[in-house]
Motif scaffolding. Structure first.
Motif, PDB file in Angstrom:
ATOM      1  N   VAL A 138       0.844  -1.199   0.000  1.00 34.70           N
ATOM      2  CA  VAL A 138       0.000   0.000   0.000  1.00 34.70           C
ATOM      3  C   VAL A 138       0.882   1.252   0.000  1.00 34.70           C
ATOM      4  O   VAL A 138       0.634   2.211  -0.742  1.00 34.70           O
ATOM      5  N   GLU A 139       1.955   1.224   0.795  1.00 28.11           N
ATOM      6  CA  GLU A 139       2.862   2.376   0.870  1.00 28.11           C
ATOM      7  C   GLU A 139       3.652   2.534  -0.434  1.00 28.11           C
ATOM      8  O   GLU A 139       3.864   3.650  -0.911  1.00 28.11           O
ATOM      9  N   LEU A 140       4.078   1.399  -1.007  1.00 25.66           N
ATOM     10  CA  LEU A 140       4.813   1.453  -2.280  1.00 25.66           C
ATOM     11  C   LEU A 140       3.946   2.057  -3.389  1.00 25.66           C
ATOM     12  O   LEU A 140       4.406   2.860  -4.198  1.00 25.66           O
ATOM     13  N   ARG A 141       2.677   1.647  -3.396  1.00 24.84           N
ATOM     14  CA  ARG A 141       1.737   2.128  -4.409  1.00 24.84           C
ATOM     15  C   ARG A 141       1.551   3.640  -4.259  1.00 24.84           C
ATOM     16  O   ARG A 141       1.580   4.383  -5.232  1.00 24.84           O
ATOM     17  N   THR A 181       7.601  -2.420  -7.774  1.00 22.74           N
ATOM     18  CA  THR A 181       6.181  -2.568  -8.139  1.00 22.74           C
ATOM     19  C   THR A 181       5.971  -3.065  -9.572  1.00 22.74           C
ATOM     20  O   THR A 181       5.021  -3.789  -9.831  1.00 22.74           O
ATOM     21  N   LEU A 182       6.866  -2.697 -10.494  1.00 25.21           N
ATOM     22  CA  LEU A 182       6.651  -3.090 -11.894  1.00 25.21           C
ATOM     23  C   LEU A 182       6.713  -4.601 -12.114  1.00 25.21           C
ATOM     24  O   LEU A 182       5.756  -5.176 -12.643  1.00 25.21           O
ATOM     25  N   CYS A 235       1.261   5.931 -15.959  1.00 27.22           N
ATOM     26  CA  CYS A 235       1.305   4.482 -16.250  1.00 27.22           C
ATOM     27  C   CYS A 235       2.736   3.988 -16.451  1.00 27.22           C
ATOM     28  O   CYS A 235       3.520   4.591 -17.178  1.00 27.22           O
ATOM     29  N   ILE A 236       3.079   2.864 -15.777  1.00 28.88           N
ATOM     30  CA  ILE A 236       4.406   2.265 -15.960  1.00 28.88           C
ATOM     31  C   ILE A 236       4.333   1.028 -16.867  1.00 28.88           C
ATOM     32  O   ILE A 236       5.270   0.238 -16.923  1.00 28.88           O
ATOM     33  N   CYS A 260      -3.930  -1.237 -10.015  1.00 27.82           N
ATOM     34  CA  CYS A 260      -2.912  -0.343 -10.584  1.00 27.82           C
ATOM     35  C   CYS A 260      -1.833  -0.008  -9.553  1.00 27.82           C
ATOM     36  O   CYS A 260      -2.130   0.529  -8.493  1.00 27.82           O
ATOM     37  N   PRO A 261      -0.546  -0.284  -9.877  1.00 26.29           N
ATOM     38  CA  PRO A 261       0.522  -0.062  -8.905  1.00 26.29           C
ATOM     39  C   PRO A 261       0.866   1.406  -8.699  1.00 26.29           C
ATOM     40  O   PRO A 261       1.651   1.732  -7.806  1.00 26.29           O
ATOM     41  N   VAL A 262       0.303   2.307  -9.530  1.00 27.61           N
ATOM     42  CA  VAL A 262       0.505   3.732  -9.285  1.00 27.61           C
ATOM     43  C   VAL A 262      -0.836   4.435  -9.063  1.00 27.61           C
ATOM     44  O   VAL A 262      -0.927   5.667  -9.131  1.00 27.61           O
ATOM     45  N   ALA A 263      -1.864   3.631  -8.752  1.00 22.16           N
ATOM     46  CA  ALA A 263      -3.181   4.150  -8.352  1.00 22.16           C
ATOM     47  C   ALA A 263      -3.793   5.131  -9.348  1.00 22.16           C
ATOM     48  O   ALA A 263      -4.319   6.179  -8.963  1.00 22.16           O
ATOM     49  N   ILE A 264      -3.735   4.797 -10.632  1.00 21.99           N
ATOM     50  CA  ILE A 264      -4.442   5.614 -11.630  1.00 21.99           C
ATOM     51  C   ILE A 264      -5.933   5.286 -11.508  1.00 21.99           C
ATOM     52  O   ILE A 264      -6.320   4.115 -11.618  1.00 21.99           O
ATOM     53  N   ASP A 265      -6.756   6.303 -11.278  1.00 21.71           N
ATOM     54  CA  ASP A 265      -8.199   6.084 -11.151  1.00 21.71           C
ATOM     55  C   ASP A 265      -8.788   6.007 -12.561  1.00 21.71           C
ATOM     56  O   ASP A 265      -9.362   6.967 -13.073  1.00 21.71           O
ATOM     57  N   ILE A 266      -8.614   4.843 -13.168  1.00 26.58           N
ATOM     58  CA  ILE A 266      -9.030   4.658 -14.564  1.00 26.58           C
ATOM     59  C   ILE A 266     -10.532   4.916 -14.752  1.00 26.58           C
ATOM     60  O   ILE A 266     -10.914   5.616 -15.687  1.00 26.58           O
ATOM     61  N   PRO A 267     -11.418   4.395 -13.848  1.00 24.45           N
ATOM     62  CA  PRO A 267     -12.840   4.697 -14.043  1.00 24.45           C
ATOM     63  C   PRO A 267     -13.137   6.197 -14.050  1.00 24.45           C
ATOM     64  O   PRO A 267     -13.961   6.664 -14.833  1.00 24.45           O
TER      65      PRO A 267
END
Lengths: 251, 492
Positions: free
Chosen positions: B50-53, B265-266, B318-319, B380-387
């Motif tokens: 969670v912290e890494l994200r 994370t990748l 995005c990675i 998503c490992p970088v928390a992109i809010d895609i919706p």
């Protein structure tokens, strides 16, 4: 305790039995239920299809109708998530577009007071055994907006596990979307139907008689699929199971 | 060939083929479910995920907000290390630069490490038009190139192919590109890998020019980073005399410390590995080791326009791990080709309509290629809010509004074909703002319920083609409530 029932336009029009079940259940638990007759639609279909500006007056209307209640209960994970998750965003966007904070201020009182039914039972009333009796084998589908939007977690499962006579069967791939997604079911009908068919097949594999969920919109899509595929399974809203007793059994 | 997507039909029609193809659906289902389960295990091993994200999200957010500063820093560092930096505003400019650089070496072939950026700009086709042959060396990219196919997944471009299909492609095509497939080749993975190894080795040892992308660029030192599983990329990066890297401007990270987060994370998000097998890093040029000439082409191609969008810019974080593809129920049924872009799946549905704009039919249909189930945001490992971005782009399609195109502020018109829907939405909003109107409509539906058809006309036909409609009840809830005051009058 007196609460306002936000039934949602879909339930009001197509699933009045769910509304009656919520009233019966909450009354049995000592909660006084009111149905503000001015209620209509939360605006989710508008918002999610890209008509954010059309959703704003509906959100404002919601806040006017429900503003005076200490708790607002809804038997819909997705409409609940619209109020709790997306109303604040409507307010933020209006402010960011230089239209002031009026919308945000109007919406803010109703946001934290809106609860999805199972959340209200477990978190506010503090009950998991609601005294229900339902002698059927049931599988539970956690709908996306309830699961990931509201974070309902295992609350519905705990409520179902406490129902006498009920045998709970775990649904394979439970957390996968059933394919409804509002206007997605119309705009991408083929993909939506393929997702729905997989959901029905997974439910069938459990040997359950009933698939239940906390959202009639998803159940309308899954149920429509079941009916077309001529399965033995029936879709039932969780409120109807929780409202069912030996004296007044649900089908 | 990893070719053009122009002329693709809109998403629903493009998805039609995949939905109706049982082999393709089985291939996709098997592959995505396997990698999905593995990823969950690999992520579950880390107590601080969670912290890494959150750290990854913040690093990307910070870098994007100061992108100009970090890009200039990067240019400085790369130049100081002996490399040459080129700036490309769009695909055509990037292709012109690379073509010129290859021609200056006097060579007519290049080896390539898998690169989404060069696919995005159609570099292979541009080179071919100038008489230069580009050989893909990533195993999956090789399969796609030999099969005159298009990639359908970010990480596993040939995910839509099974072993038997791959064997057939190798046997049929390898000879035309170089060393033919060994006689009697079977479809066992070891034999297929050996055939590819022999075919590619010949290319690696001959090539004088390598072309790559990069997963990351570290601004403070000018270091480029490629992470991969096969080692074929490292061959391309180290054996040629000239190396040309084409990289999107959003791939820069400020420091090595920031890189550390993504190197955790990748791989876990993409291949479900604790660490990827090959991490290659290069900083300019070094005497007697690796390429003697290094060029970095920094690609914009719609990225600055995307950056100008307050909601949509998060897509640039995005990675390219592809976790969102593997968990997406729509991608699983529709397949990658339906997205009409090198970026398929949920991330493609928000990236392509921003990089390319929404003028094209396929781009305008992509924001709707989702049930908004939220599984992509969750993984998503970088928390992109895609919706959130999908809904934002839907608004752009149906209502139009302000946007930035090629650096200019413009007001987009609504896309064609949404007029009826827009009218329906407005009418619904009008009715819903008036409870009396809603009640009248409900009563009318209840009274006429025996006359309701089993199938719907117009756009509703898509629904009733595969699903039965619910029966309209005799009495809407609000009438029951009014009649009984919630059952208190005993009139139930």
């Amino acid at each position: 305790m007196r609460v306002a029932l936000f039934l949602t336009c879909v339930n009001d029009t197509l699933y009045p039995d769910t509304g009656r079940a919520v009233v019966r259940l909450l009354s049995r638990l000592g909660v006084e239920v009111d149905f503000p007759s001015g209620q209509t639609c939360c605006g989710q279909a508008h918002y999610n299809t890209g008509y954010r500006h059309q959703a704003e007056p509906l959100a404002r209307h919601f806040a006017e109708v429900f503003g005076g209640y200490e708790a607002i209960v809804t038997p819909s994970g997705s409409c609940g998530a619209m109020v709790r998750e997306l109303y604040p965003r409507l307010g933020e966007r209006a402010s960011a577009e230089g239209r002031g904070d009026t919308l945000a201020r109007t919406l803010s009182p109703v946001v934290p007071r809106t609860y999805e039914l199972t959340e209200f039972l477990v978190d506010v009333l503090g009950v998991t055994d609601v005294g229900a009796y339902y002698p059927h084998k049931v599988t539970y589908h956690p709908t996306c907006h309830g699961l990931r939007g509201l974070g309902l977690g295992d609350r519905p499962r705990r409520l179902l596990a406490a129902v006498r006579g009920l045998e709970l069967a775990e649904l394979p791939g439970a957390e996968e979307c059933c394919g409804f997604g509002g206007t997605f079911a119309l705009k991408n009908a083929e993909v939506s139907a393929a997702m729905g068919a997989d959901k029905v097949r997974n439910a069938e594999s459990t040997g359950a008689e009933v698939l239940c969920a906390a959202d009639n919109s998803c159940l309308m899509h899954i149920g429509g699929m079941m009916s077309r595929l001529r399965t033995e399974l029936r879709p039932v809203h969780i409120a109807e199971i929780l409202a069912s007793t030996e004296e007044e059994p649900a089908a | 060939m990893s070719g053009t997507f122009v002329g693709m039909p809109a998403f629903p029609e493009a998805a039609h083929r995949a939905v109706r193809d049982p082999v393709l659906r089985a291939n996709l289902r098997h592959a995505t479910h396997t990698i999905r389960a593995k990823r969950a295990t690999a992520v579950g091993e880390l107590s601080d995920w969670v912290e890494l994200r959150e750290a990854g999200r913040r690093i990307k957010d910070h870098t994007l907000r100061h992108l100009d500063r970090y890009l200039l820093r990067l240019e400085e560092s790369v130049t100081a290390a002996g490399g040459t930096v080129h700036w490309a505003a769009d695909a055509a400019e990037a292709n012109r630069i690379v073509t010129r650089l290859v021609k200056e070496t006097g060579e007519s072939e290049v080896v390539k490490v898998k690169s989404m950026a060069t696919q995005e700009i159609g570099l292979n086709e541009a080179l071919e038009a100038e008489g230069i042959r580009a050989y893909e060396t990533d195993l999956a990219e090789l399969i796609v190139q030999l099969g005159r196919d298009r990639p359908s997944h970010i990480l596993v471009p040939a995910i839509h192919r099974n072993r038997g299909e791959i064997r057939d492609v190798f046997v049929r095509e390898m000879g035309a590109w170089g060393r033919p497939a060994p006689a009697g080749l079977t479809d066992t993975p070891a034999e297929l890998a050996e055939a590819a190894r022999l075919h590619l080795r010949e290319k690696f040892l001959r090539a004088k020019v390598g072309v790559s992308g990069a997963n990351f660029m570290v601004a403070e030192t000018g270091t480029l980073v490629v992470v991969e599983s096969e080692g074929n990329g490292r061959m391309c990066l180290t054996l040629p005399e000239t190396l040309i890297s084409v990289v999107g401007i959003e791939k820069v990270v400020p420091t090595w410390r920031d890189l550390e987060v993504f190197l955790q994370t990748l791989p876990r998000s993409s291949t479900a590995e604790r660490m990827n097998p090959y991490t290659s890093m290069w900083t300019g040029t070094t005497d007697g080791d690796g390429p003697r000439t290094f060029h970095l082409v920094l690609l914009d191609n719609g990225r600055t326009d995307t950056l100008a969008d307050r909601v949509g810019r998060q897509a640039l974080a995005c990675i390219r791990c592809s976790a969102c593809l593997n968990v997406c129920p729509v991608y699983e049924r529709a397949g990658g080709h339906a997205y009409g872009s090198v970026y398929p799946g949920p991330i493609g549905a928000i990236l392509s309509p921003q990089l390319r704009g929404t003028a094209d039919e396929i781009d305008a249909s992509l924001p709707f290629a989702s049930s908004l189930c939220g599984a992509c945001y969750e993984v998503c490992p970088v928390a992109i809010d895609i919706p959130e971005v999908l809904v934002h782009l839907r608004e752009r399609v149906v209502e139009g509004g302000p946007a930035v195109r090629q650096g200019n502020r413009v007001v987009l018109k609504p896309a064609r074909g949404h007029a009826a829907e827009r009218a329906a939405m407005r009418a619904a909003r009008w009715a819903f703002a008036r409870p009396g109107t809603l009640r009248t409509g409900q009563r009318l539906a209840a009274r006429t319920r025996r006359l309701h058809p089993r199938t719907l006309p117009g756009p509703g036909r898509a629904w009733s083609g595969t699903r039965d409609l619910p029966a309209v009840p005799a009495e809407p809830f609000r009438d029951w409530w009014q009649r009984t005051r919630g059952g208190k009058d005993g009139a139930e």
